[in-house]
Motif scaffolding. Structure first.
Motif, short mmCIF file in Angstrom:
data_model
loop_
_atom_site.label_atom_id
_atom_site.label_comp_id
_atom_site.label_asym_id
_atom_site.label_seq_id
_atom_site.Cartn_x
_atom_site.Cartn_y
_atom_site.Cartn_z
N ILE B 126 38.71 44.46 32.15
CA ILE B 126 38.43 45.40 33.22
C ILE B 126 38.39 44.77 34.60
O ILE B 126 38.06 45.42 35.56
N LEU B 127 38.71 43.50 34.61
CA LEU B 127 38.66 42.79 35.88
C LEU B 127 39.66 43.40 36.86
O LEU B 127 40.83 43.50 36.58
N GLU B 128 39.19 43.77 38.03
CA GLU B 128 40.11 44.29 39.02
C GLU B 128 40.60 43.17 39.94
O GLU B 128 39.93 42.16 40.09
N GLU B 129 41.71 43.43 40.54
CA GLU B 129 42.32 42.39 41.37
C GLU B 129 41.37 41.85 42.42
O GLU B 129 41.32 40.66 42.69
N GLU B 130 40.61 42.74 42.99
CA GLU B 130 39.71 42.29 44.06
C GLU B 130 38.65 41.31 43.54
O GLU B 130 38.26 40.37 44.22
N LYS B 131 38.23 41.55 42.31
CA LYS B 131 37.21 40.65 41.75
C LYS B 131 37.78 39.25 41.55
O LYS B 131 37.06 38.27 41.58
N MET B 132 39.05 39.22 41.33
CA MET B 132 39.70 37.95 41.04
C MET B 132 39.41 36.89 42.10
O MET B 132 39.10 35.75 41.79
N SER B 133 39.54 37.30 43.35
CA SER B 133 39.34 36.32 44.40
C SER B 133 37.89 35.87 44.44
O SER B 133 37.58 34.73 44.78
N GLU B 134 37.01 36.77 44.07
CA GLU B 134 35.60 36.37 43.97
C GLU B 134 35.45 35.22 42.98
O GLU B 134 34.76 34.25 43.22
N LEU B 135 36.13 35.38 41.86
CA LEU B 135 36.07 34.34 40.85
C LEU B 135 36.56 33.01 41.41
O LEU B 135 35.96 31.97 41.20
N GLN B 136 37.65 33.10 42.12
CA GLN B 136 38.21 31.88 42.72
C GLN B 136 37.13 31.15 43.51
O GLN B 136 36.99 29.93 43.42
N SER B 137 36.39 31.91 44.27
CA SER B 137 35.41 31.31 45.17
C SER B 137 34.27 30.64 44.41
O SER B 137 33.50 29.88 44.99
N LEU B 138 34.17 30.93 43.15
CA LEU B 138 33.11 30.31 42.36
C LEU B 138 33.37 28.83 42.14
O LEU B 138 32.50 28.07 41.75
N GLN B 139 34.59 28.42 42.39
CA GLN B 139 34.93 27.01 42.29
C GLN B 139 34.70 26.46 40.89
O GLN B 139 34.22 25.35 40.71
N ILE B 140 34.99 27.24 39.92
CA ILE B 140 34.72 26.80 38.57
C ILE B 140 35.93 27.15 37.72
O ILE B 140 36.55 28.19 37.94
N PRO B 141 36.30 26.28 36.79
CA PRO B 141 37.48 26.56 35.97
C PRO B 141 37.33 27.85 35.16
O PRO B 141 36.28 28.09 34.56
N PHE B 142 38.38 28.62 35.16
CA PHE B 142 38.39 29.87 34.39
C PHE B 142 39.61 29.90 33.48
O PHE B 142 40.68 29.44 33.86
N VAL B 143 39.44 30.45 32.31
CA VAL B 143 40.60 30.79 31.50
C VAL B 143 40.46 32.26 31.12
O VAL B 143 39.40 32.68 30.65
N LEU B 144 41.50 32.99 31.37
CA LEU B 144 41.48 34.40 31.02
C LEU B 144 42.17 34.59 29.68
O LEU B 144 43.29 34.14 29.47
N CYS B 145 41.49 35.28 28.78
CA CYS B 145 42.05 35.51 27.45
C CYS B 145 42.57 36.92 27.37
O CYS B 145 41.90 37.85 27.83
N ASP B 146 43.72 37.08 26.75
CA ASP B 146 44.15 38.43 26.42
C ASP B 146 44.39 39.28 27.65
O ASP B 146 44.19 40.49 27.63
N ARG B 147 44.78 38.64 28.70
CA ARG B 147 45.02 39.41 29.92
C ARG B 147 46.19 38.80 30.67
O ARG B 147 46.30 37.59 30.79
#
Lengths: 333, 333
Positions: B126-147
């Motif tokens: 359910i992650l929306e595009e706008e939230k994505m950049s928020e995640l970026q700013s967390l400065q922490i590695p992310f892996v998205l599964c199934d998306r």
DNA sequence: ATGAAAGCGCTAACAG
DNA sequence: CTGTTAGCGCTTTCAT
């Protein structure tokens, strides 16, 4: 860089101590100052580091969950109960799967205990008495799930597996079944042993001859053990040590042209989600897995907070879900 | 009190630094001293505190797993893949369930990111595009599964959900089915939307008229949506957005006296363990969940270690498990 | 009510 | 090769 408590302190023109007080809702902070600090926190997007916090307090906000295998459908529900309750109380939970391997289990316990968790919920079926004292020496709160021990100083949350199984077999007997067989789980796994013993006792009490097979808690084991039974026996009912076994057994029966429940009645154990979806829908002992999980966390919490020191043993109520694979009983669902 | 590094140092008559070196397998420690230290460690039963260690290094050996619901049978296998791989690499994993609630999801991400984990595996639908950049700013590695996302700097592990679904519907069409309906998952959940779109496209490509119902990824939804479809339509086949829905739908069909696959063929999606146990055994898209989990950890690991900076997108291969609910296809199992 | 300073257990320069 | 000395970010006396 992430902002630290010092950044906040500077911005708000106060000391770290004051910021710390605000974070911890210490009441004796001037209202104005508190607001200033809260603004600074907001502005910086500051979040206290749980790690630093834990180090300073010599505590931990994470609890460890050690279970056989999250892939076994009985456990996700239990795990969910644990996680929900844990989050509600501000804890974080870390999980490890042991596959019922005592060596792995020990390893994970050590890892968790000495490294980072404030308490452990252990779903071990294979813990031997001698290991118990080792656990004690870890000086860390433990809750044992799904396991019964006499005279222990451990907290325990479980159901009365013996009585549940006994009642299930009794039910079958009351239905008029004379040829009831049992497929058990892995040797040395306590719940498996307990259910088997209950079966044996119930059969003996009724003057019936038991027929038992031992395997693992899996569909495949249920299938092959049922075939093995059919080779030398003509059962009219089966008590399976868990639902997965029951499914496998039913498949085996049907593959031999037998009808469930007409030719053979079946009762399983656990009441996993699929029990009701299966066809024929499975009659089974209903274990309050979610509740067991949630309760475990509650016990653990009180220990971690040091509110309690006496060993507490909680025995939750089981029930029965009477469905198509077995006639009679009160319909509970 | 648990022994600290200082206790070991004293007992071994060395400095904390040396003990630290021994712990970290720093090669430049005299053999004799190393042995003395190791003995002291042994004797005291000393274990380094992961908390202190993490604080000092400003790192974390735990990775966070955020998923919709561990109780949904698709996820335990994935989670197991993650945990196995994580433990193999010395990481510890903490889990949170979001129930597909975006608010909760955000909350958990914040909690984990700011507090304690070194990386996050996110199974968000359910992650929306706008939230994505928020995640970026967390400065922490992310892996998205199934998306799947185009042009992203996130690491992603998934299968080609679109193609898989398209092929499934195509298969039905090739079998001669003209009246294929579809029961989808929750709106806004990406995998649900993708499968629906693939269905629509495949139908259109064949000049067939689509019939869709939207619900949730559950047995109950499958049951009720199927009944709803039957009210105004006479399908000859169903493509269900996941296996649970398929089970519910099959039950609904049978309750109306229809036979599967004779009257209505069914294809599900996920290939959960139960798919093969169900009767009739379910034909379904087989998603390599375990593999997805394991791969996610590998990607995360390389990011956490800083070995890699470019976004990596891994698309694993799906396959099909052709079973009883649908005739044809190559038997894969 | 607030600040200064010590310390939680460990690591990481920097000397020696 | 080994010890000394600062911190990591936060909490907690102890003063003020």
């Amino acid at each position: 860089m992430k902002p630290t408590i010092l950044d906040v302190a500077k911005l708000a023109n106060v000391s770290k101590a004051t910021v710390s007080r605000v974070i911890n809702h210490n009441p004796k902070v001037d209202k104005n100052i508190r607001e200033r600090v809260e603004q600074a926190i907001e502005q910086l997007g500051y979040r206290p580091s749980a790690i630093a916090r834990n180090l300073a307090n010599n505590t931990s906000n994470t609890i460890g969950l050690i279970l056989p295998d999250i892939t076994n459908p009985y456990f996700p529900v239990l795990a969910r109960g644990i996680e929900d309750q844990a989050h509600r109380s501000g804890y974080t939970v870390i999980i490890s799967n042991t596959d019922n391997d005592p060596r792995l289990e020990q390893e994970y316990i050590q890892m968790m205990a000495q490294q980072q968790v404030g308490g452990i919920i252990l779903i071990s079926s294979i813990l031997e008495e001698e290991k118990m004292s080792e656990l004690q020496s870890l000086q860390i709160p433990f809750v044992l799930c799904d396991r019964t021990i006499e005279n222990t100083t451990f907290d325990i949350v479980t159901i009365d597996h013996y009585r549940a199984a006994f009642e299930a077999v009794e039910h079958l007997i009351r239905q008029g079944h004379q040829h009831i067989c049992h497929i058990s789980g892995p040797v040395k796994v306590q719940t498996a042993e307990t259910r088997k013993q209950a079966y044996l006792d119930a059969m003996e009490a009724a003057g019936l001859i038991p027929v038992v097979r031992v395997g693992s808690f899996s569909y495949e084991a249920g299938y092959s053990q049922m075939l093995s039974i059919l080779n030398e026996y003509e059962p009219s009912a089966l008590f399976a040590a868990n639902d997965l076994i029951a499914f496998g057994a039913i498949n085996a029966l049907q593959s031999k042209g037998m009808k469930v429940p007409d030719d053979v009645a079946v009762i399983g154990c656990d009441d996993i989600t699929f029990a009701g979806m299966y066809k024929p829908a499975l009659s089974t002992i209903s274990v309050p897995a979610y509740q067991i999980g949630a309760t475990s966390v509650e016990l653990l919490e009180s220990r971690m907070k040091g509110v309690r020191n006496d060993a507490k043993q909680v025995v939750l109520e089981h029930s029965f879900s009477w469905r198509e694979t077995c006639i009679g009983g009160k319909q509970t669902r």
